[in-house]
Design an enzyme around this catalytic site. Sequence first.
Site, short mmCIF file in Angstrom:
data_model
loop_
_atom_site.label_atom_id
_atom_site.label_comp_id
_atom_site.label_asym_id
_atom_site.label_seq_id
_atom_site.Cartn_x
_atom_site.Cartn_y
_atom_site.Cartn_z
N ASN A 9 34.81 29.78 -13.73
CA ASN A 9 35.57 30.86 -13.68
C ASN A 9 35.39 31.96 -14.96
OD1 ASN A 9 37.62 32.78 -13.48
ND2 ASN A 9 39.57 31.63 -14.20
N TRP A 10 34.60 32.94 -14.37
CA TRP A 10 34.16 33.84 -15.39
C TRP A 10 35.22 34.86 -15.94
CZ3 TRP A 10 28.84 35.44 -13.13
CH2 TRP A 10 27.97 34.12 -13.37
N LYS A 11 36.31 34.95 -15.33
CA LYS A 11 37.40 35.92 -15.36
C LYS A 11 36.74 37.32 -15.68
CE LYS A 11 39.80 32.29 -17.60
NZ LYS A 11 40.88 31.78 -18.63
N HIS A 95 46.13 31.86 -10.38
CA HIS A 95 45.86 31.44 -11.92
C HIS A 95 46.76 31.79 -12.85
CE1 HIS A 95 43.55 31.64 -15.81
NE2 HIS A 95 42.98 30.84 -15.10
N GLU A 97 46.83 33.37 -15.28
CA GLU A 97 46.81 34.83 -16.02
C GLU A 97 47.40 35.81 -14.88
OE1 GLU A 97 42.48 34.58 -17.01
OE2 GLU A 97 43.34 33.16 -18.57
N GLU A 167 46.29 23.29 -14.36
CA GLU A 167 45.96 23.96 -15.41
C GLU A 167 47.12 24.22 -16.65
OE1 GLU A 167 42.01 26.34 -15.05
OE2 GLU A 167 43.58 27.66 -14.37
N GLY A 173 42.04 28.57 -22.70
CA GLY A 173 41.43 29.66 -23.60
C GLY A 173 42.02 29.09 -25.21
N SER A 213 40.43 24.76 -21.45
CA SER A 213 39.51 24.20 -22.48
C SER A 213 38.56 22.87 -22.38
CB SER A 213 40.21 24.02 -23.84
OG SER A 213 40.87 25.06 -24.19
N GLY A 234 36.78 27.88 -17.85
CA GLY A 234 36.70 29.23 -18.26
C GLY A 234 35.65 29.46 -19.32
N GLY A 235 36.15 29.68 -20.42
CA GLY A 235 35.24 29.95 -21.59
C GLY A 235 33.86 29.45 -21.74
P1 PGA Z 1 39.48 27.90 -20.39
O1 PGA Z 1 39.97 28.50 -19.03
O2 PGA Z 1 38.34 26.88 -19.97
O3 PGA Z 1 38.78 29.02 -21.03
O4 PGA Z 1 40.50 27.17 -21.22
C1 PGA Z 1 40.20 27.67 -17.97
C2 PGA Z 1 40.58 28.76 -16.80
O5 PGA Z 1 41.71 29.65 -17.14
O6 PGA Z 1 40.37 28.63 -15.58
#
Ligand code: PGA
Length: 249
Positions: A9-11, A95, A97, A167, A173, A213, A234-235
């Site tokens: 997930n590149w956001k 998600h 966010e 999640e 993050g 994470s 994500g990251g």
């Molecule tokens: P993260 O994000 O790996 O940076 O914690 C995961 C996500 O939001 O899907």
Amino acid sequence: MIRPILVANWKMNKTVSESLDFVSRLKQLVIGINDRQVVIAPPFTALYSVGATLKASGIGLAAQNLSENSDGACTGEVSARMLADMGCTYVIVGHSERRSLFGESNAVVCAKISMALQFGMQPIVCIGETLEERETGRTFDVLARQIKEGLHQIESSDIRHLLIAYEPVWAIGTGKTATPEQAGKAHAFIRQLIEKSYGKEPASRLPVIYGGSVRPDNIGKLMAQDDINGALVGGASLDVDTFAKIVAF
Ligand code: PGA
């Protein structure tokens, strides 16, 4: 046995050329890895070109969001029909966010899941508790409510097209991963909820993936848990070598 699924997930990251550099390299790095499904969720602006580069590679294409409405007067939104036309076979829904920054309720999540299913895409439905909810002992209540309200209009026959991503919001993050045991318990609980409402068979086939994470050094232990079927990253998915290590856990 559920085939492991690893989703990047590149956001809100990467231009078109950065996206193409990544996927061209990734295709090389994952050659011969056929026992797991890899999926890339680029920003909307890179979907078309990433999709074209991924064609016939076996790597799936996901959107990060979709509109709960059909085509029409909805300035700035992107419909399920447009995403399916772009070659998306998955779409991330709900998600944390989206829930916290854009006020997406479980009812909106439910409408988005229906839209995705209507156009043949597999929704990756994200659920998870905040730190405050965990610390006050409400984790399982929150998960149960997100599942109940998020899926309440979904037909039993459609459960096999869903993926659930657990999640925990406090792990996204932040560098704080849920322990494999904490995640394993939440995943087992989610599967039990699905079993109660939809039966044993669909529950046993439902991929429940973990996000928060995830890194090359913790993916192995997470994947060793019975009920963890993959990861939403994500990251650590922004760097191709790091993501390839996660894929090859
Ligand atoms: P993260 O994000 O790996 O940076 O914690 C995961 C996500 O939001 O899907």
